[in-house]
Write an enzyme that holds these catalytic residues in place. Structure first.
Site, PDB file in Angstrom:
ATOM      1  N   GLU A 167      61.145  93.417  71.392  1.00 39.53           N
ATOM      2  CA  GLU A 167      59.723  93.369  71.001  1.00 39.53           C
ATOM      3  C   GLU A 167      59.409  94.574  70.127  1.00 39.53           C
ATOM      4  O   GLU A 167      58.462  95.325  70.357  1.00 39.53           O
ATOM      5  CB  GLU A 167      58.845  93.341  72.255  1.00 39.53           C
ATOM      6  CG  GLU A 167      59.253  92.229  73.222  1.00 39.53           C
ATOM      7  CD  GLU A 167      58.440  92.184  74.501  1.00 39.53           C
ATOM      8  OE1 GLU A 167      57.762  93.173  74.811  1.00 39.53           O
ATOM      9  OE2 GLU A 167      58.479  91.154  75.185  1.00 39.53           O
TER      10      GLU A 167
ATOM     11  N   CYS B 219      50.128  90.783  79.820  1.00 40.40           N
ATOM     12  CA  CYS B 219      49.553  92.041  79.336  1.00 40.40           C
ATOM     13  C   CYS B 219      48.468  91.797  78.298  1.00 40.40           C
ATOM     14  O   CYS B 219      47.467  92.508  78.249  1.00 40.40           O
ATOM     15  CB  CYS B 219      50.644  92.922  78.748  1.00 40.40           C
ATOM     16  SG  CYS B 219      51.701  92.096  77.552  1.00 40.40           S
TER      17      CYS B 219
HETATM   18 ZN   LIG Z   1      50.819  92.108  75.471  1.00 38.59          ZN
END
Ligand SMILES: [Zn+2]
Length: 646
Positions: free
Chosen positions: A324, A420
């Site tokens: 990521e 998140c």
């Molecule tokens: Zn996130």
């Protein structure tokens, strides 16, 4: 530079009020239900990997089990507690904007639950309490314990600001006391930092809230100790093995964690994008208080590396799903990128802190680019579905069949196993007025055109009146103590005309009104439709343009144009854009039409033929990028290929 109390700024801007209303009325109640497993929703893993948690949230249930109110096992990600903290923070900011006694009752119940789950010594993390208590603060390379603590602190500050209730602040400070006991420079203390940054920026906010300097010192410690001993994490793992606490032997990627060197020595955005930007936000916040020149130099270099080499035109960041993470300079693939919503939220945060640190306006260019585009695209227009990954080009068949695109969803899921982003979106929108005004000595800064009113009792009142970006004007009224007003003039607004009886001047980036006790100005501007070209070093965007009007980057969607949008060809020399108001998607939506071409379909069974690209005329319609993906699955693209000159 100081921010104003969120109570002092009332947002009256129709665009942002609409978003805040959706977050208040839809997202916050919806998220509470999801965190409680009270809704039958499709909770998807954020990428295709059978080992990732999915199916339910279980976040509040984990606290009930830790509080011994329920029996059971921990479920979900080991950082899942932070979903609850971010939900509380969103709810708290929302309560500042609109009182809601029934929401206070719900938050109070959750706060009581957190208090019941917290251990006597202040420790609080349901994953380690319920599954690996022997490894508390001993697996910092992955544990997220201090990341969760940071979100607890931010939630506690927000709830105290909103309600004056101190219970959550007590829980958070008790948790920080516990951290202070275990971490520090003493020989018996841990001299390392959490693999996922967040505590650093949260501790500075806690210092700003409580005036307790110990907190900023602890933030400074976590930035100094990171990367100081590059072997810290491998030594920690070896020690756990030697003590028989764990048999795990994970490989440590110090770049992924930004622990390959001390942050003050880092000059590039590398590794996991959200971690990088949370760390950078913490660095900029610490630097505002310590004025450490090394930290400031690092912050400026990292920001420039992102804004000038590694950011998408939408304000998205993180070029790859692998880790990521940020990838190399000028490498910005449009269809396999990551561009996590949290990363853009963190870029907004970092850019704002850089503006506060330096008072330089280029930081606000990036803040607005990310905010109006890749942050807003993170949520559906009903506030109930969420993107984790924000692509610039989607071909659904390719996303379904190309294993390299398993992370690119064509539709926003109801919720995510790694959740998140949704509460991060909600907390940013609920506190959006934070960005509108700031002050440095006797200068008041207007950072966003947003209809609003800021009241500082016995000092001044300032109002912005207008409906940006749907109107091309904004009225500013100021009365109060004599002070200078500096208004940020975004690059995508042009042809400023000012009607004002008081003295003012225009620079490339600002409108500056000389200190006065009364300022009444009407600001008129144009928001031309602009074609943007990319730096030629960006291989992926060669011979293509992106279209921007005001703060919004635009995209083509299948719902308006039919299948085959990759066959759109834009005639750069003759194109005439037509802006019109539409009631589709969002009321109102400013759509853009243009007469271009469609590359004609192949008539032969062949992949490649001698060059001769025949076109047929076609009208194409563009919508603001942040609204894409609200009308079922379909193709989408931001970068539009140019017609070959004939
Ligand atoms: Zn996130």
């Amino acid at each position: 530079m100081k921010e104003f109390d969120l109570h002092a700024v009332s947002l009256k801007d129709p665009f942002w009020q609409h978003y805040q209303k959706i977050v208040r009325e839809e997202t916050i109640p919806y998220q509470y239900q999801v965190l409680n497993d009270a809704l039958d929703v499709d909770v998807q893993a954020e990428r295709e990997d059978a080992s990732l948690p999915a199916g339910k949230s279980h976040a509040l249930e984990n606290f009930r089990i830790a509080a011994k109110q329920k029996e059971g096992n921990h479920f979900g990600w080991f950082f899942q507690d932070s979903d609850v903290y971010k939900w509380i923070e969103s709810a708290a900011y929302s309560l500042i904007n609109q009182k809601d006694p029934s929401l206070v009752v719900i938050v109070d119940e959750v706060v009581a639950l957190l208090g019941a789950a917290q251990e006597e010594d202040g420790y609080l993390n349901t994953f380690f309490q319920l599954t690996r208590p022997e490894l508390k603060y001993r697996q910092l390379y992955f544990s997220h314990e201090l990341y969760c603590a940071g979100h607890l602190v931010e939630a506690a500050i927000a709830y105290d600001l909103a309600t004056g209730k101190k219970e959550l602040l007590d829980i958070a400070e008790k948790n920080v006391q516990n951290i202070m006991h275990y971490f520090g420079r003493e020989a018996n203390q841990i001299q390392g930092a959490d693999g996922h940054q967040e505590i650093e920026l949260a501790l500075v906010r806690l210092f700003e809230h409580t005036n307790n300097e110990k907190y900023v010192a602890l933030a400074d410690f976590f930035l100094a100790v990171r990367g100081e001993n590059p072997d810290f994490y491998t030594q920690e793992i070896a020690e756990n093995r030697a003590l028989g606490l764990s048999t795990e032997e994970p490989s440590i990627d110090l770049t992924y964690l930004q622990a390959y060197d001390q942050p003050k020595n880092q000059r590039e955005a590398k590794g996991h994008a959200v971690r990088m930007l949370y760390m950078a936000s913490g660095m900029a916040k610490v630097a505002q208080h310590t004025k450490d020149p090394a930290l400031i130099e690092a912050c400026v270099a990292i920001w420039q590396d992102i804004a000038y080499k590694k950011m998408y035109v939408t304000g998205g960041v993180g070029g790859t799903v692998h880790g990521e993470a940020f990838i190399g300079a000028f490498d910005l693939p449009n269809d396999t990128m990551y561009c996590e919503t949290c990363a853009s939220i963190a870029l907004v945060q970092f850019s704002f802190e850089m503006f506060k640190l330096t008072q330089q306006h280029q930081y606000l260019d990036t803040l607005t680019r990310a905010l109006y585009n890749s942050v807003l695209s993170g949520a559906s227009i009903d506030g109930k579905q969420f993107f984790y990954v924000n692509p610039l080009e989607v071909m659904p068949d390719s996303c379904h069949h190309n294993p390299g695109k398993g992370h690119v969803k064509t539709q926003r899921p109801d919720w995510l196993g790694c959740a998140c982003c949704p509460p991060n979106f909600a907390r940013l929108i609920s506190a959006l007025q934070r960005f509108v005004y700031t002050q440095e000595n006797d200068t008041l800064y207007i950072n966003l055109f947003a209809a609003s009113r800021l009241v500082q009792a016995d000092q001044f009142v300032i109002e912005q009146i207008g409906n940006f970006p749907f109107e091309n004007q904004m009225t500013i009224r100021y009365t109060g103590v004599a002070q200078k007003i500096v208004i940020y003039k975004p690059k995508w607004l042009q042809s400023f005309q000012i009607e004002c009886e008081q003295a003012w001047q225009e620079t490339d980036e600002t409108l500056v009104f000389a200190a006065n006790t009364l300022i009444h100005a009407k600001i008129i501007f144009q928001q031309p439709i602009q074609m943007l070209r990319a730096n030629p070093l960006i291989n992926q965007d060669i011979n293509q343009v992106a279209v921007q009007r005001g703060p919004f980057v635009y995209c083509l969607e299948e719902a308006d144009n039919g299948k085959g949008i990759s066959q759109c060809r834009l005639p750069i020399d003759t194109v005439a854009f037509r802006l019109s108001e539409s009631q589709k998607l969002w009321s109102p939506t400013l759509v853009i039409n243009f007469d271009g071409f469609e590359s004609q379909k192949w008539t032969q069974e062949a992949l490649y033929l001698p060059m001769n690209e025949p076109y047929v005329p076609k009208n194409w319609q563009l919508i603001p990028y942040h609204l894409w993906g609200n009308r079922g699955e379909g193709e989408m693209r931001v970068w539009l290929p140019l017609a070959l000159v004939k």
